[in-house]
Scaffold this motif. Structure first.
Motif, short mmCIF file in Angstrom:
data_model
loop_
_atom_site.label_atom_id
_atom_site.label_comp_id
_atom_site.label_asym_id
_atom_site.label_seq_id
_atom_site.Cartn_x
_atom_site.Cartn_y
_atom_site.Cartn_z
N LEU A 20 0.84 -1.19 0.00
CA LEU A 20 0.00 0.00 0.00
C LEU A 20 0.88 1.25 0.00
O LEU A 20 0.62 2.20 -0.74
CB LEU A 20 -0.94 0.00 1.21
N LEU A 21 1.94 1.25 0.80
CA LEU A 21 2.86 2.40 0.82
C LEU A 21 3.53 2.59 -0.53
O LEU A 21 3.76 3.72 -0.96
CB LEU A 21 3.92 2.23 1.91
N ARG A 26 -0.30 9.42 -1.55
CA ARG A 26 -0.50 10.45 -0.54
C ARG A 26 -0.93 9.87 0.80
O ARG A 26 -1.49 8.79 0.87
CB ARG A 26 -1.60 11.42 -0.97
N GLY A 27 -0.69 10.66 1.83
CA GLY A 27 -1.15 10.31 3.16
C GLY A 27 -1.17 11.57 4.01
O GLY A 27 -1.04 12.68 3.50
N HIS A 45 4.41 10.89 -0.80
CA HIS A 45 5.52 10.10 -0.27
C HIS A 45 6.05 9.14 -1.32
O HIS A 45 5.39 8.84 -2.31
CB HIS A 45 5.08 9.31 0.97
N TRP A 46 7.25 8.65 -1.06
CA TRP A 46 7.84 7.56 -1.84
C TRP A 46 8.39 6.56 -0.84
O TRP A 46 9.17 6.91 0.06
CB TRP A 46 8.94 8.07 -2.75
N VAL A 78 -1.87 6.31 5.64
CA VAL A 78 -2.18 6.16 4.22
C VAL A 78 -3.34 5.18 4.10
O VAL A 78 -3.41 4.21 4.85
CB VAL A 78 -0.96 5.58 3.45
N TYR A 79 -4.26 5.44 3.19
CA TYR A 79 -5.31 4.46 2.92
C TYR A 79 -5.63 4.47 1.44
O TYR A 79 -5.41 5.45 0.74
CB TYR A 79 -6.55 4.70 3.77
#
Length: 158
Positions: A20-21, A26-27, A45-46, A78-79
């Motif tokens: 998921l990451l 985005r989060g 994010h990365w 994050v979702y």
């Protein structure tokens, strides 16, 4: 030190959390802000799988940087967009919360490497990426989140 999920049957595996990451863009990054108030902000994010950390970029200064100078412990949530069975409105969503320590990285080579990788999550236009990095890399603040704990959960909205 970190709490376990109350509903363990809803837990996402570590692999699902990392996927998921990797896939989401985005989060919400939360820091301990002014006067003890939490301060959450949307961020891109990365996930750097090779080094097992999350990277962010932002401008210099401001509330976030002041908060990090006081306490480098953060959380990042994050979702995904979820999915539904055909003909149903109920969404099945997975969320991940990362706890860790944030540091500012000033190494120019890392700024270029991370800014390039982060940009590739949004576009494969290498010309655009090169122009953006040339124009804005010198103004970029690079943040590295070292993961202390990661937890994920599957939720069915109803």
């Amino acid at each position: 030190m970190f709490r376990e999920l109350t509903r363990k049957n809803k837990a996402a595996t570590r692999e699902e959390c990392l996927r998921l990451l990797e896939n989401e863009k985005r989060g919400v990054l939360s820091v301990q802000g002014d006067d003890g108030y939490p301060y959450g902000m949307p961020m891109n994010h990365w996930y750097d799988a090779e080094n097992g950390c999350l990277w962010f970029h932002c401008g210099h200064g401001g509330h976030r940087e002041d908060a990090l100078a006081q306490c480098n412990k953060v959380s990042y949530c994050v979702y995904n967009q979820g999915w539904a069975h055909p003909g149903e409105w109920v969404k099945h969503v997975t969320s991940v919360i990362v706890f860790g320590r944030m540091e500012i990285v000033d190494d120019w080579d890392e700024v270029i490497r991370v800014a390039t990788a982060l940009s590739r999550k949004f576009t494969d236009d290498e010309g655009y990426i090169a122009r953006e990095i040339k124009a804005f890399a010198h103004e970029t603040r690079l943040l590295k989140l070292t993961l202390d704990h990661i937890t994920g959960k599957h939720v069915t909205e109803s």
